[in-house]
Motif scaffolding. Sequence first.
Motif, PDB file in Angstrom:
ATOM      1  N   ILE A 190     -11.684 -11.805   1.384  1.00  0.00           N
ATOM      2  CA  ILE A 190     -10.259 -11.788   1.051  1.00  0.00           C
ATOM      3  C   ILE A 190      -9.999 -10.835  -0.106  1.00  0.00           C
ATOM      4  O   ILE A 190      -9.023 -10.083  -0.112  1.00  0.00           O
ATOM      5  N   ALA A 191     -10.906 -10.836  -1.093  1.00  0.00           N
ATOM      6  CA  ALA A 191     -10.749  -9.963  -2.253  1.00  0.00           C
ATOM      7  C   ALA A 191     -10.745  -8.491  -1.846  1.00  0.00           C
ATOM      8  O   ALA A 191      -9.951  -7.687  -2.349  1.00  0.00           O
ATOM      9  N   ASN A 221     -13.944 -15.874   0.220  1.00  0.00           N
ATOM     10  CA  ASN A 221     -13.119 -15.332  -0.856  1.00  0.00           C
ATOM     11  C   ASN A 221     -13.480 -13.886  -1.192  1.00  0.00           C
ATOM     12  O   ASN A 221     -12.637 -13.112  -1.655  1.00  0.00           O
ATOM     13  N   SER A 251      -7.477  -7.701   0.211  1.00  0.00           N
ATOM     14  CA  SER A 251      -6.325  -7.744  -0.702  1.00  0.00           C
ATOM     15  C   SER A 251      -6.293  -6.526  -1.615  1.00  0.00           C
ATOM     16  O   SER A 251      -5.233  -5.956  -1.882  1.00  0.00           O
ATOM     17  N   TYR A 252      -7.468  -6.111  -2.080  1.00  0.00           N
ATOM     18  CA  TYR A 252      -7.542  -4.974  -2.987  1.00  0.00           C
ATOM     19  C   TYR A 252      -7.024  -3.706  -2.320  1.00  0.00           C
ATOM     20  O   TYR A 252      -6.171  -2.995  -2.864  1.00  0.00           O
ATOM     21  N   THR A 288       0.120 -10.374  10.398  1.00  0.00           N
ATOM     22  CA  THR A 288      -0.647 -11.464   9.795  1.00  0.00           C
ATOM     23  C   THR A 288      -1.951 -11.690  10.545  1.00  0.00           C
ATOM     24  O   THR A 288      -1.967 -11.759  11.763  1.00  0.00           O
ATOM     25  N   ALA A 346      -5.206  -3.482   0.348  1.00  0.00           N
ATOM     26  CA  ALA A 346      -3.826  -3.631   0.828  1.00  0.00           C
ATOM     27  C   ALA A 346      -2.828  -3.265  -0.266  1.00  0.00           C
ATOM     28  O   ALA A 346      -1.693  -2.872   0.024  1.00  0.00           O
ATOM     29  N   SER A 347      -3.242  -3.391  -1.533  1.00  0.00           N
ATOM     30  CA  SER A 347      -2.319  -3.145  -2.643  1.00  0.00           C
ATOM     31  C   SER A 347      -2.689  -1.914  -3.462  1.00  0.00           C
ATOM     32  O   SER A 347      -1.918  -1.474  -4.312  1.00  0.00           O
ATOM     33  N   PRO A 365      -7.741 -14.985   7.794  1.00  0.00           N
ATOM     34  CA  PRO A 365      -8.878 -14.491   7.020  1.00  0.00           C
ATOM     35  C   PRO A 365     -10.215 -14.937   7.604  1.00  0.00           C
ATOM     36  O   PRO A 365     -10.351 -16.028   8.148  1.00  0.00           O
ATOM     37  N   GLN A 381      -9.915  -4.608   7.969  1.00  0.00           N
ATOM     38  CA  GLN A 381      -9.099  -5.748   8.381  1.00  0.00           C
ATOM     39  C   GLN A 381     -10.018  -6.934   8.682  1.00  0.00           C
ATOM     40  O   GLN A 381     -11.230  -6.767   8.863  1.00  0.00           O
ATOM     41  N   TYR A 382      -9.425  -8.118   8.741  1.00  0.00           N
ATOM     42  CA  TYR A 382     -10.215  -9.294   9.104  1.00  0.00           C
ATOM     43  C   TYR A 382     -10.623  -9.210  10.562  1.00  0.00           C
ATOM     44  O   TYR A 382      -9.865  -8.738  11.415  1.00  0.00           O
ATOM     45  N   SER A 425       0.834  -1.193   0.000  1.00  0.00           N
ATOM     46  CA  SER A 425       0.000   0.000   0.000  1.00  0.00           C
ATOM     47  C   SER A 425       0.871   1.245   0.000  1.00  0.00           C
ATOM     48  O   SER A 425       1.888   1.322   0.660  1.00  0.00           O
TER      49      SER A 425
END
Length: 294
Positions: A69-70, A66, A73-74, A13, A76-77, A16, A92-93, A2
């Motif tokens: 997670i998507a 999923n 992940s989106y 860590t 985060a990047s 999920p 966050q999870y 990010s």
Amino acid sequence: MSSTGSQPQFRYTQTPSKVLHVRNLPWECTEEELFELCKPFGKVVNTKVNVGANRNQAFVEFNDLNQAIAMVSYYASSSEPAQVRGKTVYVQYSNRQEVVNNKSSGDVESNVLLVTIEGVEAGDVSIDVLHLVFSAFGFVHKIATFEKTAGFQALVQFSDSTTASSARSALDGRSIPRYLLPEHVETCHLRISFSAHTDLNVKFQSHRSRDYTNPYLPVAPSAIDSSLSQNFTVGPDGKRKEPESNVLLASIENMQYAVTIDVIHTVFSAFGTVQKIAIFEKNGGFQALVQYPA
């Protein structure tokens, strides 16, 4: 990686979960705004909004792991952070596996919470640590701790069910901060539900129970005796020497006004961080035990 640079606290860590914890939301964020934020990633099946003391957090449950997670992940990047009303929010999870609404059967809101502390022994989490954690959400009236087959548990009483509900929503499934735990405890999780109690019966101030509304409640005799039973040594001059200790015994004489725990805390805090205070009457006099870290 990010490029926002504003989310370093979430780089550790996490396991999920299809439930996401969303923080730093605008005041009184609506379910519709959360749906709008999440819908590009999948179907949201449940939400819990206006969580926490500032009502700026929420939980969002996706239909599928999923999808959650998507979304994580989106953001985060992505170079663009998640936003609601132009305000950056953090995703966050959650430790939860589902979003449960408090109004469900057998879970009637109460001003008293039943807290199960998982992963610890009875002596690992003090009543003072519990008081510190739960006081973030409002004035804690009473705490009582005990051991059951479910493990180490506590009853925490607030003034009303609204405050208790805010504390439960924010802390259920979370862990007590690591710096408040002994070194040998890796982590501990809070499992919180509403209690059928409305007013706890605390007879003594002790390491197992505390009434913060009654500074004149007597201290448990066992607690006093153990604090005062110290070994003495004799110096070269033949006089008895008191060993140094992080606990002071103060005798208050010629009282002109009510001396409460708050008054004693104010006086002794001038010399360092006061961890614990216990006040009691003994042999007709008024005394207090004041504990420092060292």
